[in-house]
Design an enzyme around this catalytic site. Structure first.
Site, PDB file in Angstrom:
ATOM      1  CE  LYS A   1      -4.518   0.555   0.163  1.00 39.27           C
ATOM      2  NZ  LYS A   1      -5.504  -0.413  -0.346  1.00 39.27           N
TER       3      LYS A   1
HETATM    4  P1  NAD Z   1     -12.985   7.346  -3.136  1.00 40.47           P
HETATM    5  O1  NAD Z   1     -12.002   8.391  -2.829  1.00 40.47           O
HETATM    6  O2  NAD Z   1     -13.450   7.157  -4.545  1.00 40.47           O
HETATM    7  O3  NAD Z   1     -14.299   7.540  -2.224  1.00 40.47           O
HETATM    8  C1  NAD Z   1     -14.247   7.665  -0.844  1.00 40.47           C
HETATM    9  C2  NAD Z   1     -15.574   8.209  -0.375  1.00 40.47           C
HETATM   10  O4  NAD Z   1     -15.605   8.229   1.063  1.00 40.47           O
HETATM   11  C3  NAD Z   1     -15.858   9.647  -0.816  1.00 40.47           C
HETATM   12  O5  NAD Z   1     -17.229   9.778  -1.133  1.00 40.47           O
HETATM   13  C4  NAD Z   1     -15.524  10.464   0.440  1.00 40.47           C
HETATM   14  O6  NAD Z   1     -16.207  11.706   0.478  1.00 40.47           O
HETATM   15  C5  NAD Z   1     -16.015   9.518   1.502  1.00 40.47           C
HETATM   16  N1  NAD Z   1     -15.447   9.795   2.818  1.00 40.47           N
HETATM   17  C6  NAD Z   1     -14.194  10.170   3.142  1.00 40.47           C
HETATM   18  N2  NAD Z   1     -14.101  10.358   4.475  1.00 40.47           N
HETATM   19  C7  NAD Z   1     -15.332  10.086   4.989  1.00 40.47           C
HETATM   20  C8  NAD Z   1     -15.861  10.103   6.300  1.00 40.47           C
HETATM   21  N3  NAD Z   1     -15.117  10.463   7.347  1.00 40.47           N
HETATM   22  N4  NAD Z   1     -17.170   9.756   6.461  1.00 40.47           N
HETATM   23  C9  NAD Z   1     -17.927   9.404   5.398  1.00 40.47           C
HETATM   24  N5  NAD Z   1     -17.472   9.378   4.143  1.00 40.47           N
HETATM   25  C10 NAD Z   1     -16.183   9.711   3.933  1.00 40.47           C
HETATM   26  O7  NAD Z   1     -12.347   5.989  -2.556  1.00 40.47           O
HETATM   27  P2  NAD Z   1     -12.694   4.493  -2.946  1.00 40.47           P
HETATM   28  O8  NAD Z   1     -11.716   4.037  -3.966  1.00 40.47           O
HETATM   29  O9  NAD Z   1     -14.142   4.374  -3.200  1.00 40.47           O
HETATM   30  O10 NAD Z   1     -12.297   3.733  -1.589  1.00 40.47           O
HETATM   31  C11 NAD Z   1     -13.193   3.637  -0.494  1.00 40.47           C
HETATM   32  C12 NAD Z   1     -12.741   2.513   0.429  1.00 40.47           C
HETATM   33  O11 NAD Z   1     -12.697   1.290  -0.313  1.00 40.47           O
HETATM   34  C13 NAD Z   1     -11.365   2.669   1.050  1.00 40.47           C
HETATM   35  O12 NAD Z   1     -11.365   2.088   2.329  1.00 40.47           O
HETATM   36  C14 NAD Z   1     -10.485   1.855   0.125  1.00 40.47           C
HETATM   37  O13 NAD Z   1      -9.287   1.424   0.772  1.00 40.47           O
HETATM   38  C15 NAD Z   1     -11.412   0.705  -0.166  1.00 40.47           C
HETATM   39  N6  NAD Z   1     -11.079  -0.037  -1.380  1.00 40.47           N
HETATM   40  C16 NAD Z   1     -11.039   0.573  -2.589  1.00 40.47           C
HETATM   41  C17 NAD Z   1     -10.749  -0.169  -3.721  1.00 40.47           C
HETATM   42  C18 NAD Z   1     -10.771   0.430  -5.101  1.00 40.47           C
HETATM   43  O14 NAD Z   1     -10.694  -0.334  -6.062  1.00 40.47           O
HETATM   44  N7  NAD Z   1     -10.892   1.728  -5.248  1.00 40.47           N
HETATM   45  C19 NAD Z   1     -10.482  -1.544  -3.609  1.00 40.47           C
HETATM   46  C20 NAD Z   1     -10.548  -2.149  -2.357  1.00 40.47           C
HETATM   47  C21 NAD Z   1     -10.859  -1.382  -1.244  1.00 40.47           C
END
Ligand code: NAD
Length: 418
Positions: free
Chosen positions: A107
C-alpha cells in the site's frame, strides 16, 4: 517495529495475533509473517501554482514478496501515515492469498488533501512520487492501483512517468489505468461490483429477498457508488448514502440516477433534493438490511457496534470495524459479516486481470472479466462460509485464516534464505 505504531496498524496486528493463535502458528514464524518486508518514506517537494514550494510526505510499504510482486493501492488523504499504510499492506497480503492471486500485499499514500490541489499540482506530486519510488517498483516488483483519493488519471501519470524513465511504454507498472492506455474493461467498477455480488450471495444464504431488502452505504466514492448501483440492479432499495460532507436519507429509496447527476454537479451527495439530511454517525445506526461502510477505517467501534441495526454488514472499505467492535458484533450474533479481505477483493482481482492482460498485450471483453471475477469471488466466499461453519468461527477469522495459512505455507516451502 515501533516505526509502524498507529491505531490502524495495532488493529491489523491484533487481528493477525487472533488468527495466529487460532492456527497455532509457532512463535518463530509470527514476526516473519506479520511485519512488512520493506517500507519507503519520501519527501516530495513540488511547486504550487502560486510559485511556493511545498514538501509532502509519501509512503510505500511492501508487506511480503514470497508469492510474487506486491500489489496494492495508492491513497491521497490528509491522515495518511506509515503505520496506516503498513496495516493496509498487511490486509492486502491476506486478501491476495485468500483469492489465490500470485502477489504479496502493498500500500502507498501521500499525506495531502487532493481536493485542495489543482490538477497541475496533483500531476506534479504524482510524477515526483513515482520518480522517488522507481528503485522499489516494477511490473515484477510492486504494482500500484487507485485507492481513496486517487483515480485513473493519477494512474495514467504514474504509468507515463515510469515509462519515460524506462524509455519505453510499460502499462503493467500500474493497474486501474484508463482503458485506452492498457487498462482493463471493468476495473473501475470491479470493487463495487464484487461487493454487490457477495451481498447477493449472502442474501441467498440467509434467505433474504433482494426486492424486500434495504441498504445504506457510507462513502459515496468509486466503491460506494458502484456498490449502490449494483445492489439496485439486484432489486435492493438504497435508502441512505453519505460522503465526507454528510449523508442523505429517503425511506422510500433514493433515485440513484438523479443522485448521480446531483453528485457530479455538486461534488457531494449533500443537498440532494429528494432526501433528508443525516449525519455519518446517524447513518451507521439507521435500521436497514444491508450496511456497507465504503469510506475509511475504524468507523464501527466499541461506541456504536451495539447500536448498528442491520442483517448484513458488508465491509467494502478496508478495516472499517475495530477488533473491539468485532467482539460486540460476534456476541450479538444476528449480523452476517462479509469481512473486508473478502468483500472488497473484486478490485485486486480485476487489477490482477489487468496486469496479466498488459503482460500479454492481449485484452479481454467485459463479459470475460466479469465472469472470471465472479468465479474467483464465488470460490473465496464458499471456502470462507464453509470454514466458518465447520470450525464455528467468525467470517473474519475464517477469511483471514485462509489467507494467512497460504502465506505461511508458501514461506515454509520456500525456506529461509540463506
Ligand atoms: P474514493 O475516494 O473514490 O471515495 C471515498 C468516499 O468516502 C468519498 O465519497 C468520500 O467523500 C467519503 N469519505 C471520506 N471520508 C469520509 C468520512 N469520514 N465519512 C464518510 N465518508 C467519507 O475511494 P474508494 O476508492 O471508493 O475507496 C473507499 C474505500 O474502499 C477505502 O477504504 C479503500 O481502501 C477501499 N477499497 C477501494 C478499492 C478500489 O478499487 N478503489 C479496492 C478495495 C478497497
Amino acid at each position: 517495529m515501533d516505526i509502524y505504531d498507529h491505531p490502524t496498524f495495532r488493529m491489523a496486528c491484533r487481528q493477525f495475533d487472533l488468527v495466529a493463535n487460532h492456527l497455532q502458528i509457532p512463535d518463530s514464524d509470527r514476526a516473519r509473517l506479520k511485519y512488512p518486508k520493506r517500507s519507503m518514506v519520501v519527501a516530495l517537494p513540488i511547486r504550487r501554482d502560486d510559485g511556493a514550494i511545498q514538501v509532502f510526505s509519501g509512503y510505500r510499504v511492501q508487506h511480503h514478496l514470497t508469492l510474487g510482486p506486491t500489489k496494492g493501492g495508492l491513497r491521497y488523504h490528509p491522515e495518511v501515515a506509515l503505520g496506516e499504510v503498513a496495516a493496509l499492506a498487511m490486509w492486502m497480503s491476506w486478501k491476495c492469498a485468500l483469492t489465490g492471486l500470485p502477489y504479496g500485499g502493498a500500500k502507498g499514500g501521500i499525506a495531502c488533501e487532493p481536493h485542495q490541489l489543482s490538477a497541475a499540482e496533483l500531476e506534479r506530486l504524482t510524477r515526483r512520487y513515482t520518480q522517488e519510488m522507481i528503485p522499489f517498483i516494477g511490473p515484477q516488483t510492486d504494482v500500484m492501483a487507485p485507492d481513496l483519493g486517487t483515480n485513473e488519471q493519477i494512474m495514467a501519470w504514474m504509468m507515463d512517468s515510469y515509462s519515460m524513465h524506462m524509455g519505453y511504454t510499460v502499462p503493467s507498472i500500474v493497474t486501474g489505468k484508463p482503458v485506452g492506455l492498457g487498462g482493463s474493461v471493468g476495473r473501475r467498477e470491479a470493487t463495487g461490483r464484487g461487493v454487490g455480488y457477495l451481498i447477493n450471495r449472502t442474501m441467498d444464504v440467509l434467505g433474504l429477498e433482494a426486492n424486500k431488502a434495504t441498504a445504506i452505504v457510507q462513502g459515496y466514492g468509486n466503491v460506494g457508488s458502484v456498490t449502490a448501483f449494483s445492489l439496485a440492479r439486484y432489486g435492493v432499495k438504497v435508502i441512505a448514502v453519505s460522503d465526507v460532507n454528510g449523508g442523505i436519507y429517503n425511506a422510500n429509496g433514493l433515485d440513484l440516477w438523479k443522485l448521480e447527476k446531483h453528485n457530479t454537479d455538486q461534488r457531494t451527495v449533500v443537498g440532494f433534493p429528494e432526501a433528508d439530511p443525516i449525519t455519518n454517525e446517524q447513518l451507521l445506526t439507521t435500521p436497514c438490511d444491508i450496511l456497507v461502510p465504503a469510506a475509511l477505517e475504524r468507523q464501527i467501534t466499541e461506541t456504536n457496534a451495539a447500536k448498528i441495526r442491520c442483517r448484513v454488514l458488508a465491509e467494502a472499505a478496508n478495516g472499517p470495524t475495530t477488533p473491539e467492535a468485532d467482539a460486540i458484533l460476534e456476541q450479538r450474533g444476528e449480523i452476517f459479516l462479509i469481512p473486508d479481505v473478502l468483500c472488497n477483493a473484486g478490485g485486486v482481482v480485476v487489477s490482477y486481470f489487468e496486469w496479466v492482460q498488459d503482460l500479454q498485450s492481449f485484452f479481454w471483453t467485459e463479459s470475460e472479466v466479469v465472469d472470471k471475477l465472479f468465479r474467483i469471488l464465488e470460490g473465496a466466499f464458499t471456502q470462507t462460509v464453509n470454514l466458518s461453519r465447520k470450525q464455528k468461527i467468525s467470517m473474519r477469522l475464517a477469511a483471514l485464516s485462509l489467507g494467512v495459512r497460504r502465506v505461511q505455507e508458501a514461506k515454509k516451502t520456500r525456506g529461509l534464505f540463506p
